[in-house]
Design a protein around this motif. Structure first.
Motif, PDB file in Angstrom:
ATOM      1  N   GLY A 193      43.430  12.989 -18.141  1.00 39.54           N
ATOM      2  CA  GLY A 193      43.743  11.769 -18.697  1.00 39.54           C
ATOM      3  C   GLY A 193      44.988  11.163 -18.238  1.00 39.54           C
ATOM      4  N   ASN A 194      45.741  11.944 -17.063  1.00 41.59           N
ATOM      5  CA  ASN A 194      46.696  11.416 -16.675  1.00 41.59           C
ATOM      6  C   ASN A 194      46.446  10.595 -15.054  1.00 41.59           C
ATOM      7  OD1 ASN A 194      48.637  11.941 -18.563  1.00 41.59           O
ATOM      8  ND2 ASN A 194      49.029  14.053 -17.415  1.00 41.59           N
ATOM      9  N   CYS A 195      45.196  10.444 -14.786  1.00 49.39           N
ATOM     10  CA  CYS A 195      44.582   9.625 -13.690  1.00 49.39           C
ATOM     11  C   CYS A 195      44.992   8.240 -14.008  1.00 49.39           C
ATOM     12  CB  CYS A 195      43.125   9.611 -13.426  1.00 49.39           C
ATOM     13  SG  CYS A 195      42.426  11.328 -12.884  1.00 49.39           S
ATOM     14  N   GLY A 196      45.681   7.630 -12.843  1.00 48.37           N
ATOM     15  CA  GLY A 196      46.066   6.458 -12.886  1.00 48.37           C
ATOM     16  C   GLY A 196      44.775   5.419 -12.724  1.00 48.37           C
ATOM     17  N   VAL A 197      44.729   4.277 -13.277  1.00 47.71           N
ATOM     18  CA  VAL A 197      43.680   3.212 -13.406  1.00 47.71           C
ATOM     19  C   VAL A 197      43.705   2.131 -12.443  1.00 47.71           C
ATOM     20  CG1 VAL A 197      42.128   1.889 -14.945  1.00 47.71           C
ATOM     21  CG2 VAL A 197      42.956   4.396 -15.625  1.00 47.71           C
ATOM     22  N   ILE A 198      42.721   1.837 -11.811  1.00 48.51           N
ATOM     23  CA  ILE A 198      42.831   0.520 -10.791  1.00 48.51           C
ATOM     24  C   ILE A 198      42.051  -0.566 -11.779  1.00 48.51           C
ATOM     25  CG2 ILE A 198      41.896  -0.516  -8.975  1.00 48.51           C
ATOM     26  CD1 ILE A 198      42.330   2.293  -7.125  1.00 48.51           C
ATOM     27  N   SER A 227      32.240  15.852  -3.918  1.00 48.55           N
ATOM     28  CA  SER A 227      31.122  16.012  -2.835  1.00 48.55           C
ATOM     29  C   SER A 227      30.358  17.180  -3.322  1.00 48.55           C
ATOM     30  CB  SER A 227      31.243  15.824  -1.494  1.00 48.55           C
ATOM     31  OG  SER A 227      32.114  14.695  -1.160  1.00 48.55           O
ATOM     32  N   ALA A 228      30.798  18.017  -4.089  1.00 52.94           N
ATOM     33  CA  ALA A 228      30.275  19.311  -4.593  1.00 52.94           C
ATOM     34  C   ALA A 228      29.077  19.090  -5.644  1.00 52.94           C
ATOM     35  CB  ALA A 228      31.236  20.388  -5.054  1.00 52.94           C
ATOM     36  N   PHE A 229      28.861  17.991  -5.911  1.00 52.82           N
ATOM     37  CA  PHE A 229      28.104  17.766  -6.967  1.00 52.82           C
ATOM     38  C   PHE A 229      26.229  18.112  -6.692  1.00 52.82           C
ATOM     39  CE2 PHE A 229      26.556  14.305  -4.117  1.00 52.82           C
ATOM     40  CZ  PHE A 229      25.120  13.965  -4.641  1.00 52.82           C
ATOM     41  N   VAL A 230      26.335  18.547  -5.443  1.00 47.75           N
ATOM     42  CA  VAL A 230      25.123  18.868  -4.990  1.00 47.75           C
ATOM     43  C   VAL A 230      24.658  20.304  -5.492  1.00 47.75           C
ATOM     44  CG1 VAL A 230      25.120  17.498  -2.844  1.00 47.75           C
ATOM     45  CG2 VAL A 230      26.056  19.886  -2.625  1.00 47.75           C
ATOM     46  N   SER A 231      25.612  21.161  -5.799  1.00 43.83           N
ATOM     47  CA  SER A 231      25.518  22.467  -6.314  1.00 43.83           C
ATOM     48  C   SER A 231      25.518  21.932  -7.995  1.00 43.83           C
ATOM     49  CB  SER A 231      26.625  23.290  -6.260  1.00 43.83           C
ATOM     50  OG  SER A 231      26.674  24.189  -6.859  1.00 43.83           O
ATOM     51  N   LYS A 232      24.191  21.977  -8.473  1.00 39.83           N
ATOM     52  CA  LYS A 232      23.858  21.711  -9.892  1.00 39.83           C
ATOM     53  C   LYS A 232      24.594  22.585 -10.859  1.00 39.83           C
ATOM     54  CE  LYS A 232      20.215  19.308  -8.712  1.00 39.83           C
ATOM     55  NZ  LYS A 232      20.568  18.797  -7.201  1.00 39.83           N
ATOM     56  N   ASP A 233      25.047  23.713 -10.514  1.00 42.82           N
ATOM     57  CA  ASP A 233      25.734  24.402 -11.677  1.00 42.82           C
ATOM     58  C   ASP A 233      27.364  24.368 -11.642  1.00 42.82           C
ATOM     59  OD1 ASP A 233      23.481  25.049 -13.070  1.00 42.82           O
ATOM     60  OD2 ASP A 233      23.120  26.989 -11.571  1.00 42.82           O
ATOM     61  N   THR A 234      27.887  23.783 -10.689  1.00 38.24           N
ATOM     62  CA  THR A 234      29.242  23.416 -10.480  1.00 38.24           C
ATOM     63  C   THR A 234      29.862  22.313 -11.440  1.00 38.24           C
ATOM     64  OG1 THR A 234      28.961  24.420  -8.108  1.00 38.24           O
ATOM     65  CG2 THR A 234      31.048  22.890  -8.589  1.00 38.24           C
ATOM     66  N   ARG A 235      30.807  22.965 -12.116  1.00 38.38           N
ATOM     67  CA  ARG A 235      31.576  21.963 -12.753  1.00 38.38           C
ATOM     68  C   ARG A 235      32.508  20.820 -11.945  1.00 38.38           C
ATOM     69  NH1 ARG A 235      30.270  26.225 -15.328  1.00 38.38           N
ATOM     70  NH2 ARG A 235      30.316  26.380 -17.496  1.00 38.38           N
ATOM     71  N   LEU A 236      32.453  19.915 -12.336  1.00 34.67           N
ATOM     72  CA  LEU A 236      33.177  18.638 -11.394  1.00 34.67           C
ATOM     73  C   LEU A 236      34.412  18.095 -11.871  1.00 34.67           C
ATOM     74  CD1 LEU A 236      29.778  16.851 -10.047  1.00 34.67           C
ATOM     75  CD2 LEU A 236      31.167  18.832  -9.102  1.00 34.67           C
ATOM     76  N   TYR A 237      35.506  18.103 -11.314  1.00 28.95           N
ATOM     77  CA  TYR A 237      36.657  17.423 -11.665  1.00 28.95           C
ATOM     78  C   TYR A 237      37.344  16.549 -11.042  1.00 28.95           C
ATOM     79  CZ  TYR A 237      36.069  21.405 -15.040  1.00 28.95           C
ATOM     80  OH  TYR A 237      35.604  22.130 -16.060  1.00 28.95           O
ATOM     81  N   ILE A 238      38.099  15.600 -11.586  1.00 25.78           N
ATOM     82  CA  ILE A 238      39.105  14.681 -10.511  1.00 25.78           C
ATOM     83  C   ILE A 238      40.528  14.929 -11.152  1.00 25.78           C
ATOM     84  CG2 ILE A 238      39.766  12.547  -9.995  1.00 25.78           C
ATOM     85  CD1 ILE A 238      36.568  11.670 -10.308  1.00 25.78           C
ATOM     86  N   GLY A 239      41.519  15.363 -10.207  1.00 19.68           N
ATOM     87  CA  GLY A 239      42.683  15.572 -10.441  1.00 19.68           C
ATOM     88  C   GLY A 239      43.610  14.475 -11.002  1.00 19.68           C
ATOM     89  N   ALA A 240      44.801  14.716 -11.845  1.00 20.00           N
ATOM     90  CA  ALA A 240      45.485  13.828 -12.299  1.00 20.00           C
ATOM     91  C   ALA A 240      46.209  12.694 -11.276  1.00 20.00           C
ATOM     92  CB  ALA A 240      46.616  14.380 -13.004  1.00 20.00           C
ATOM     93  N   GLY A 241      46.312  13.312  -9.922  1.00 15.51           N
ATOM     94  CA  GLY A 241      47.079  12.468  -8.990  1.00 15.51           C
ATOM     95  C   GLY A 241      46.232  11.507  -8.387  1.00 15.51           C
ATOM     96  N   VAL A 242      44.791  11.401  -8.774  1.00 18.97           N
ATOM     97  CA  VAL A 242      43.827  10.561  -8.362  1.00 18.97           C
ATOM     98  C   VAL A 242      43.732   9.206  -8.912  1.00 18.97           C
ATOM     99  CG1 VAL A 242      41.462  10.201  -7.450  1.00 18.97           C
ATOM    100  CG2 VAL A 242      42.697  12.487  -7.213  1.00 18.97           C
ATOM    101  N   LEU A 243      43.581   8.349  -8.256  1.00 22.80           N
ATOM    102  CA  LEU A 243      43.209   6.931  -8.961  1.00 22.80           C
ATOM    103  C   LEU A 243      41.857   6.604  -9.208  1.00 22.80           C
ATOM    104  CD1 LEU A 243      45.669   4.506  -6.610  1.00 22.80           C
ATOM    105  CD2 LEU A 243      45.839   4.908  -9.028  1.00 22.80           C
ATOM    106  N   ILE A 244      41.514   6.283 -10.484  1.00 19.10           N
ATOM    107  CA  ILE A 244      40.064   5.951 -11.025  1.00 19.10           C
ATOM    108  C   ILE A 244      40.026   4.262 -11.007  1.00 19.10           C
ATOM    109  CG2 ILE A 244      38.324   6.178 -12.769  1.00 19.10           C
ATOM    110  CD1 ILE A 244      39.233   9.028 -11.860  1.00 19.10           C
ATOM    111  N   ASP A 245      38.926   4.010 -10.388  1.00 20.75           N
ATOM    112  CA  ASP A 245      38.438   2.548 -10.712  1.00 20.75           C
ATOM    113  C   ASP A 245      37.129   2.944 -11.480  1.00 20.75           C
ATOM    114  OD1 ASP A 245      36.699   0.309 -10.748  1.00 20.75           O
ATOM    115  OD2 ASP A 245      37.586  -0.076  -8.679  1.00 20.75           O
ATOM    116  N   PRO A 246      37.351   2.543 -12.960  1.00 21.43           N
ATOM    117  CA  PRO A 246      36.208   2.946 -13.801  1.00 21.43           C
ATOM    118  C   PRO A 246      34.923   2.400 -13.521  1.00 21.43           C
ATOM    119  CG  PRO A 246      38.207   2.126 -15.001  1.00 21.43           C
ATOM    120  CD  PRO A 246      38.539   1.912 -13.475  1.00 21.43           C
ATOM    121  N   LYS A 247      34.711   1.273 -12.964  1.00 18.59           N
ATOM    122  CA  LYS A 247      33.582   0.643 -12.582  1.00 18.59           C
ATOM    123  C   LYS A 247      32.900   1.882 -11.594  1.00 18.59           C
ATOM    124  CE  LYS A 247      34.068  -4.104 -12.933  1.00 18.59           C
ATOM    125  NZ  LYS A 247      34.553  -5.345 -12.055  1.00 18.59           N
TER     126      LYS A 247
END
Ligand code: GTP
Ligand code: IMP
Ligand code: MG
Length: 339
Positions: free
Chosen positions: A98-103, A59-79
């Motif tokens: 790279g270790n995020c699980g994929v739905i 949700s921090a995307f609103v700060s334009k200079d902040t770098r954004l990350y998703i941690g390895a424990g989070v599941l990613i649905d690519p779509k």
């Protein structure tokens, strides 16, 4: 504060999206990362007149200079991930581990077809439970194996630990709520497929607990819950509507069940998360005269009495009070309460 975690104190939907987006907008951290389960979450961010319902992106995307990350424990649905990257225009400053699980589609189907999951537990039907089950069996696909995710892959734990060691500040966002935790609920199996406390956020992202400086626990001024499982003091939908606190869920469109603020649960949430600060959201829905207010003294008397009771019972400072859905609708008491 160099390393701040924001987590939910009840059953999810406390307004973590709102609190995290406010903190990012106000403090402009160097980096922000999302922990938590995955796209079962829906974080609502209302920024510059637009409403975003983020299931994957920080949700921090609103700060334009902040770098954004998703941690390895989070599941990613690519779509879902790729759609949100486009919607927020964050390409070039968002990375996933790279270790995020994929739905995959089969996980979503299994979640929706299962009588136990979608019927009894009342899951969000986003495939998170079946994907985490496969992760435990060590057969789940991971992000580095998916072509469409290639340009976003990095070593999130390394980047964020190095940022902290260089003195930069980072903001970590949890999802769901303390009592949806797979371990710390009294209502198993009415919970999600993982732990959801601040400790889990550390582990999801790969930051050790000693590096965390602040843990902000978010509560609504009342309690809500979607899906199955008990909700103490649950109000009939008619009553909740009359009180102005009947809500519709972000991901599933279901009606959120509502109850008064639960001090007993809140105390336990403070303990389970080692919370150092409290953020209260939706105060304007309980006390409409609070809408859009930016200073504590301008709050209606009954709202101030509620905040004082929260501090008294939970022995933790209320440092933020959200008075409306937009990023800037916030009473920020951090300087006053923490100095
Ligand atoms: P999960 O990770 O899914 O648990 O979500 P969340 O904690 O980010 O909360 P979510 O956005 O799902 O739900 C919170 C709802 O309250 C959203 O509709 C927000 O826009 C709204 N909201 C947050 N803070 C306030 C507030 O102070 N006042 C009002 N009126 N609405 C608010
Ligand atoms: P699942 O996480 O989709 O498996 O759903 C398990 C339970 O957690 C159900 O009761 C869901 O309604 C609830 N849940 C999961 N994610 C969220 C969320 O982000 N907000 C609120 N409830 C959630
Ligand atoms: Mg939500």
């Amino acid at each position: 504060m160099p390393c701040t975690i924001v987590v939910g104190g009840f059953y999810g939907d406390e307004g973590k999206g709102k609190v995290v987006s406010y903190l990012a907008w106000r403090d402009k951290p160097y980096a922000a990362a999302r922990g938590g389960v995955g796209p079962n979450a829906g974080h609502t961010v209302v920024f510059e007149g637009r409403t975003y319902k983020l299931r994957q992106l920080p949700s921090a995307f609103v700060s334009k200079d902040t770098r954004l990350y998703i941690g390895a424990g989070v599941l990613i649905d690519p779509k879902v991930f790729l759609r949100e990257v486009k919607e927020t225009g964050c390409r070039g400053r968002i990375w996933i581990d790279g270790n995020c699980g994929v739905i995959e589609e089969k996980h979503i189907e299994e979640d929706r077809k299962s009588k136990h999951l979608s019927g009894r537990v009342g899951t969000t039907g986003t495939g998170c439970g079946p994907a985490n089950a496969e992760r435990a069996l060590r057969v789940l696909k991971i992000a580095r194996e998916v072509d469409t995710l290639r340009e976003y892959i990095t070593d999130v734990a390394l980047v964020l630990n190095e940022a902290l060691d260089s003195g930069y500040s980072i903001l970590l966002e949890g999802t769901q709520g303390t009592f949806l935790s797979l371990y710390h609920t009294d209502h198993y199996p009415y919970c999600t497929s993982k732990d959801t406390t601040a400790s889990a956020v550390c582990s999801d992202i790969g930051i050790g607990p000693r590096k965390v400086t602040d843990i902000i626990l978010v509560f609504k001024a009342y309690t809500t819950r979607v899906g199955g499982g008990p909700l103490e003091g649950e109000l009939p939908a008619e009553k909740a509507k009359e009180m102005g606190i009947l809500e519709i869920a972000t991901v599933t469109g279901r009606v959120r069940r509502a109850a008064p603020f639960n001090f007993k649960l809140a105390k336990r949430a403070i303990m389970l998360n080692s919370a150092t600060q409290i953020a209260i959201t939706n105060i304007d829905r309980m006390y409409p005269a609070a809408y859009g207010i930016k200073s504590y003294d301008a709050l209606p008397k009954r709202a101030r009495e509620f905040i004082e009771k929260v501090e008294d019972e939970l022995k933790t400072p209320v440092t933020m009070i959200s008075t409306g859905p937009s990023v800037e609708d916030m009473i920020d008491l951090r300087e006053e309460k923490l100095s």
